[in-house]
Design a protein around this motif. Structure first.
Motif, PDB file in Angstrom:
ATOM      1  N   ILE A 198       0.754  -1.255  -0.043  1.00 38.58           N
ATOM      2  CA  ILE A 198       0.028  -0.025  -0.026  1.00 38.58           C
ATOM      3  C   ILE A 198       0.848   1.167  -0.030  1.00 38.58           C
ATOM      4  O   ILE A 198       1.807   1.544   0.752  1.00 38.58           O
ATOM      5  CB  ILE A 198      -1.003   0.092   1.227  1.00 38.58           C
ATOM      6  N   MET A 199       0.637   1.953  -0.668  1.00 38.04           N
ATOM      7  CA  MET A 199       1.577   3.443  -0.986  1.00 38.04           C
ATOM      8  C   MET A 199       0.337   4.512  -0.335  1.00 38.04           C
ATOM      9  O   MET A 199      -0.621   4.924  -0.868  1.00 38.04           O
ATOM     10  CB  MET A 199       1.561   3.909  -2.163  1.00 38.04           C
ATOM     11  N   LEU A 200       0.778   4.970   0.800  1.00 33.58           N
ATOM     12  CA  LEU A 200       0.237   6.127   1.575  1.00 33.58           C
ATOM     13  C   LEU A 200       0.818   7.616   1.226  1.00 33.58           C
ATOM     14  O   LEU A 200       2.021   7.637   1.478  1.00 33.58           O
ATOM     15  CB  LEU A 200       0.168   5.904   3.125  1.00 33.58           C
ATOM     16  N   PRO A 242      -6.678  13.494  10.437  1.00 37.36           N
ATOM     17  CA  PRO A 242      -5.447  13.591  11.573  1.00 37.36           C
ATOM     18  C   PRO A 242      -5.292  12.235  12.115  1.00 37.36           C
ATOM     19  O   PRO A 242      -3.782  12.346  12.535  1.00 37.36           O
ATOM     20  CB  PRO A 242      -6.017  14.824  12.323  1.00 37.36           C
ATOM     21  N   ARG A 243      -6.085  11.604  12.376  1.00 37.86           N
ATOM     22  CA  ARG A 243      -5.827  10.171  12.852  1.00 37.86           C
ATOM     23  C   ARG A 243      -4.485   9.323  12.431  1.00 37.86           C
ATOM     24  O   ARG A 243      -3.708   8.875  13.031  1.00 37.86           O
ATOM     25  CB  ARG A 243      -7.082   9.377  13.306  1.00 37.86           C
ATOM     26  N   LEU A 244      -4.732   9.295  10.983  1.00 37.00           N
ATOM     27  CA  LEU A 244      -3.720   8.751  10.173  1.00 37.00           C
ATOM     28  C   LEU A 244      -2.493   9.442  10.272  1.00 37.00           C
ATOM     29  O   LEU A 244      -1.510   8.926  10.369  1.00 37.00           O
ATOM     30  CB  LEU A 244      -4.165   8.552   8.668  1.00 37.00           C
ATOM     31  N   GLY A 245      -2.507  10.630  10.271  1.00 36.96           N
ATOM     32  CA  GLY A 245      -1.071  11.548  10.218  1.00 36.96           C
ATOM     33  C   GLY A 245      -0.526  11.319  11.691  1.00 36.96           C
ATOM     34  O   GLY A 245       0.705  11.244  11.769  1.00 36.96           O
ATOM     35  N   TYR A 260       0.919   7.445  11.459  1.00 34.74           N
ATOM     36  CA  TYR A 260       2.102   7.355  10.834  1.00 34.74           C
ATOM     37  C   TYR A 260       3.119   8.494  11.317  1.00 34.74           C
ATOM     38  O   TYR A 260       4.104   8.463  10.565  1.00 34.74           O
ATOM     39  CB  TYR A 260       1.677   7.161   9.245  1.00 34.74           C
ATOM     40  N   GLU A 261       2.742   9.244  12.158  1.00 30.50           N
ATOM     41  CA  GLU A 261       3.742  10.233  12.516  1.00 30.50           C
ATOM     42  C   GLU A 261       4.318  11.270  11.641  1.00 30.50           C
ATOM     43  O   GLU A 261       5.549  11.420  11.524  1.00 30.50           O
ATOM     44  CB  GLU A 261       4.968   9.435  13.206  1.00 30.50           C
ATOM     45  N   ILE A 262       3.194  11.946  10.876  1.00 31.76           N
ATOM     46  CA  ILE A 262       3.498  12.607   9.700  1.00 31.76           C
ATOM     47  C   ILE A 262       4.091  14.111  10.422  1.00 31.76           C
ATOM     48  O   ILE A 262       2.923  14.597  11.182  1.00 31.76           O
ATOM     49  CB  ILE A 262       2.296  12.528   8.798  1.00 31.76           C
ATOM     50  N   LYS A 263       5.068  14.387  10.070  1.00 35.73           N
ATOM     51  CA  LYS A 263       5.510  15.768  10.591  1.00 35.73           C
ATOM     52  C   LYS A 263       5.701  16.853   9.558  1.00 35.73           C
ATOM     53  O   LYS A 263       5.806  18.123   9.569  1.00 35.73           O
ATOM     54  CB  LYS A 263       7.030  15.753  11.059  1.00 35.73           C
ATOM     55  N   GLN A 264       5.717  16.269   8.201  1.00 32.16           N
ATOM     56  CA  GLN A 264       5.457  17.325   7.176  1.00 32.16           C
ATOM     57  C   GLN A 264       5.069  16.638   5.879  1.00 32.16           C
ATOM     58  O   GLN A 264       4.916  15.287   5.898  1.00 32.16           O
ATOM     59  CB  GLN A 264       6.860  17.589   6.583  1.00 32.16           C
ATOM     60  N   VAL A 265       4.228  17.325   4.981  1.00 34.52           N
ATOM     61  CA  VAL A 265       3.699  16.966   3.523  1.00 34.52           C
ATOM     62  C   VAL A 265       4.532  17.693   2.824  1.00 34.52           C
ATOM     63  O   VAL A 265       4.907  18.543   2.697  1.00 34.52           O
ATOM     64  CB  VAL A 265       2.334  17.311   3.711  1.00 34.52           C
TER      65      VAL A 265
END
Length: 146
Positions: free
Chosen positions: A42-44, A86-89, A92-97
């Motif tokens: 899966i590519m997120l 935001p839950r998925l962020g 997966y500890e998303i700090k930047q896009v």
């Protein structure tokens, strides 16, 4: 037939009408279900409406018919808007896009790429994960980057 009524409908894809020849995006739940039925990576792709580089990737990279074809055959593509999911962020500890995370067919993170990725790099990343190279070598060794 009664079971159909009790089974929840699959979540709708975030972008059901992709650019001509471009990537067909699935929701996270759709991709997870498909991956259980037919295991593939899966590519997120984590994005935000205000992100210039995210829009640039969608316009120049994900609209490419060749890349879209490879993704369609080898993985499940999920577009995640961090402002509406935001839950998925957080998970997966998303700090930047933009941030692109490839999960292996077992659902474990196999590769994390931050920032803009061109078509060649994204194609190489897809090959790295879909062919199982992530089990044998680092991304840096595979991609030839320091």
């Amino acid at each position: 037939m009664a079971l159909l009524w009790l089974t929840p409908a699959p979540a709708r894809a975030q972008d059901p009408t992709p650019a001509q020849g471009g990537v067909t995006w699935l929701s996270y739940d759709q991709a997870a279900q498909l991956a259980r039925e037919t295991p593939r990576p899966i590519m997120l792709f984590f994005s935000a409406p205000w992100c210039y580089l995210c829009k640039k990737m969608q316009r120049l990279v994900f609209s490419d018919p060749q890349l879209a074809g490879h993704l369609q055959k080898q993985a499940y593509a999920v577009l995640v808007d961090v402002t509406t999911e935001p839950r998925l962020g957080e998970i997966y500890e998303i700090k930047q896009v933009p941030t692109t995370i490839f999960l292996d067919p077992g659902g474990k993170p196999a590769l994390r790429l931050t920032g803009y990725q061109n078509r060649a790099d994204l194609t190489k990343a897809l090959r790295f994960v879909s062919m199982g190279h992530h089990h044998r070598m680092s991304w840096e060794a595979f991609s030839g980057r320091p």
